[in-house]
Design an enzyme around this catalytic site. Sequence first.
Site, PDB file in Angstrom:
ATOM      1  N   LYS A  23       0.856  -1.188   0.000  1.00  0.00           N
ATOM      2  CA  LYS A  23       0.000   0.000   0.000  1.00  0.00           C
ATOM      3  C   LYS A  23       0.885   1.229   0.000  1.00  0.00           C
ATOM      4  CE  LYS A  23      -4.572   0.582   0.383  1.00  0.00           C
ATOM      5  NZ  LYS A  23      -5.594  -0.378  -0.083  1.00  0.00           N
ATOM      6  N   VAL A  61     -17.430   3.090  -3.655  1.00  0.00           N
ATOM      7  CA  VAL A  61     -17.914   1.749  -3.291  1.00  0.00           C
ATOM      8  C   VAL A  61     -19.322   1.833  -2.707  1.00  0.00           C
ATOM      9  CG1 VAL A  61     -17.506  -0.280  -1.836  1.00  0.00           C
ATOM     10  CG2 VAL A  61     -15.576   0.882  -2.925  1.00  0.00           C
ATOM     11  N   ALA A  94     -16.760   3.613   4.589  1.00  0.00           N
ATOM     12  CA  ALA A  94     -16.012   4.868   4.674  1.00  0.00           C
ATOM     13  C   ALA A  94     -14.570   4.549   5.076  1.00  0.00           C
ATOM     14  CB  ALA A  94     -16.686   5.798   5.683  1.00  0.00           C
TER      15      ALA A  94
HETATM   16  C1  PPY Z   1      -7.733  -2.334  -2.159  1.00  0.00           C
HETATM   17  O1  PPY Z   1      -8.446  -3.281  -2.453  1.00  0.00           O
HETATM   18  O2  PPY Z   1      -7.731  -1.863  -1.001  1.00  0.00           O
HETATM   19  C2  PPY Z   1      -6.843  -1.762  -3.151  1.00  0.00           C
HETATM   20  O3  PPY Z   1      -5.788  -1.367  -2.820  1.00  0.00           O
HETATM   21  C3  PPY Z   1      -7.333  -1.656  -4.534  1.00  0.00           C
HETATM   22  C4  PPY Z   1      -6.481  -2.148  -5.644  1.00  0.00           C
HETATM   23  C5  PPY Z   1      -5.314  -2.838  -5.460  1.00  0.00           C
HETATM   24  C6  PPY Z   1      -4.598  -3.290  -6.539  1.00  0.00           C
HETATM   25  C7  PPY Z   1      -5.051  -3.043  -7.789  1.00  0.00           C
HETATM   26  C8  PPY Z   1      -6.228  -2.362  -7.973  1.00  0.00           C
HETATM   27  C9  PPY Z   1      -6.941  -1.912  -6.880  1.00  0.00           C
END
Ligand code: PPY
Length: 374
Positions: A82, A189, A243
């Site tokens: 991330k 979402v 959220a």
């Molecule tokens: C998530 O699901 O929290 C993401 O980070 C979304 C994501 C991750 C990798 C590719 C596309 C979207």
Amino acid sequence: MCLSLDALLTDWNGETLVVRRDAPSGAWIFVAVHSTQLGPSAGGTRMKTYGRLEDAAQDALRLSAAMTLKFAVPRIARGGGKAVIHIPAALAPEERRGVLLRYGALVQSLGGQFSTGPDVGTSADDMNVIAETAAPYVFGRTPSAGGAGASGPATALGVFTGIEVACERVFGTASLAGRRVLVQGMGSVGTALAVRLDAAGAEVLYHDTDEAAVAAARDLPFATFVPADAVYGTACDVFAPCALGGTLNAASIPRLNCRAVVGGANNQLGAPDDAERLRARGILYAPDYVVNVGGAMAIPGMEQDGWSLEEADEAVRDRVRAALRQVFEDAESSGTTPETAARRLAATHLAGAGSPQETDATRSMTAQTRNGHP
Ligand code: PPY
């Protein structure tokens, strides 16, 4: 609570943390690669203003760990990562573009160890910009730029499927006709989820703290606004946190008036004990990373593996349904919470790929800190 960087890194059992100060904008960039055990890591890029640098680091570290679980549960061959871009304040468009381009160069320099996609505060248009310097390590560009577009609808499909599975377990039928669902957070979402719920005959209630999001939600004539002080206490069948994280905690759980919690937000539990708190109240909790995998499954599937939209939707439905059913069954048969059952399932899948993770013996962490300038 604000933890020291020492405590944050010590608690995190991940692989690599890259820290970059973006001098021109004053932003701080954190790229957390939690695990590459199942494959190169992937995860969204979150862009927002945090109170303190530690909060931004904590978000990156915790969210990267959640991505590892998210991919491991349905056995997707990717690892958890991330990125967080902590901006000092809202940026002018040109400044924003500059940060994203420099961030993209940082992603590129990691050589594929980390690929990114959209998250809170970034859009498909932002992915187009990041891809100018980070290609091919970017998912979720706009269709006009050759990408599969926003990830919100696919994530919402997985959450919707999770709500069906939870209703099947609690009420004996997966049908959502007449069920009352409260959606907390009407971002990409939450909004897509609300539309699906309405189409399935559910009654939709919603809340958002952001006035612009509430104004946009007024375009959905079927959805009923719930004020902030009534979010947790309002009677509903399913509460859907969509959220930011941490909304299920010692203060909110005693107030919940629902039979199940199934939502799209990452890291919904404020603390590990909160899973037990929910169980003690007789509320069925679908672990967030089990049901919110849709975007992370569908977008790379369409862009890298050549899936059609129909194939991606089918994969999301089938894999979320199978995983959540198994998690609920395992939790019941072992007398534990769904959260613990899901973590065990992920650990089993991770262990199958190589040496077991999350044991003290393998809790090695190499934190690689870079403080550079573009
Ligand atoms: C998530 O699901 O929290 C993401 O980070 C979304 C994501 C991750 C990798 C590719 C596309 C979207």
